[in-house]
Write a protein that holds these residues in place. Sequence first.
Motif, PDB file in Angstrom:
ATOM      1  N   TRP A 264      -5.621 -18.433  44.015  1.00  0.00           N
ATOM      2  CA  TRP A 264      -4.178 -18.677  43.912  1.00  0.00           C
ATOM      3  C   TRP A 264      -3.543 -17.662  42.963  1.00  0.00           C
ATOM      4  N   GLU A 265      -4.161 -17.453  41.803  1.00  0.00           N
ATOM      5  CA  GLU A 265      -3.610 -16.522  40.805  1.00  0.00           C
ATOM      6  C   GLU A 265      -3.635 -15.085  41.305  1.00  0.00           C
ATOM      7  N   SER A 266      -4.652 -14.727  42.080  1.00  0.00           N
ATOM      8  CA  SER A 266      -4.697 -13.369  42.647  1.00  0.00           C
ATOM      9  C   SER A 266      -3.517 -13.144  43.580  1.00  0.00           C
ATOM     10  N   HIS A 268      -0.694 -14.809  43.524  1.00  0.00           N
ATOM     11  CA  HIS A 268       0.555 -14.932  42.766  1.00  0.00           C
ATOM     12  C   HIS A 268       0.878 -13.635  42.018  1.00  0.00           C
ATOM     13  N   TYR A 296      -1.483 -21.890  48.906  1.00  0.00           N
ATOM     14  CA  TYR A 296      -0.590 -20.823  48.447  1.00  0.00           C
ATOM     15  C   TYR A 296       0.342 -20.500  49.596  1.00  0.00           C
TER      16      TYR A 296
END
Length: 389
Positions: A264-266, A268, A296
């Motif tokens: 998810w952070e990648s 985002h 996501y």
Amino acid sequence: MAAPHIPFNRASPTGAEHRYIGEAIANGHISGNGPFVARCAAWLERRTGCSRALLTHSGTGALEMAMFLADVGPGDEVVMPSFTFVSTASCVAVRGGIPVFVDVRPDTLNMDETLIEDAVTPRTKAVLPVHYAGVGCEMESILAVADRHDLMVVEDAAQGIMASKDGRELGGIGHLGAVSFHETKNVTSGEGGALLVNDPKWVERAEIIHEKGTNRQAFFRGQVDKYTWVELGSSYPMSEINAAFLFAQFEGAEAITRRRLAIWESYHAAFATDEDAGRLRRPIVPDGVSHNAHMYYLLLPDTERRDGLIQHLRDRGISAVFHYVPLHSSPAGLRYGRVHGDLATTDDMSSRLVRLPLWVGMSDSMVERVIDCVQAFVAPAARAELSER
């Protein structure tokens, strides 16, 4: 050579599932309410702080149990968002109740808590907030409205396992919570769910409804000398085979969540520049929310570009999908529900949203490939080049 297909979702066994299923078979108890069901229930009770967790055959079953407990009957109303899965509304309609649809917030896509009170009528029995994408609703405000009107709050936390709002686990905040362990959820039993009973006064009745309307659980505890049919209910328990699979997932839930959050952070971080340029909008996670990376999604400027992105990814072996068709515009929603107010945000968001692949087994190179393909489509120069082909 074509790049390997990237599916939208894939369940992620932890490694202990086969062994635990074998144990369940060896135990000689594969129907509901056996040892693995008890282990799963205990895990949920510790995790969420609920008074009682009742494992069910589906998240839909958990919601139906909640409507039994709320005494929803013909003509009674339950306030909910339209931007949700059909089970949120069908659990009301199947009892003759009326789903009352209100709009969602443009930031989280959760039900707009400021619209609930105006939708309440003398027939309202409950409020059914949905924690979209594992991002918690404004439960404090929702509970305050419910308090003023003596309403039950049932959290649809189907997507909410391992997520919290203001330090409280989703599903464990309202009077009741329903979670799902469907194959598409972060932790899964293939099919399955649970009703979280947060108010102790509902535990005994919930057990009766769960066991076909009988006081069977009281009999097993030695509280009655025989069990019998005492009120309406149905057959909701999860089987031991499913619970054995689920318990392995619970044991790996922290690791599953960490990997999902990393993916998810990648996404985002990668799409921040595109958002700044106005090419798309990323998910918004408010302060006080600890989400679980259930999904996501991106919001494109319009339906045409959303559909174009889905096709662009499909052509390159990547499965990305839109999400709910709003219930208020569905055939059954028009027949069984009613709309309160303007649902313009619901209609707008649903027409522009696309969900990207996100599952534990995705490699970093797969994630990068999805990012590169999205950016190749949304970047103006790349889009012009595509149109010339």
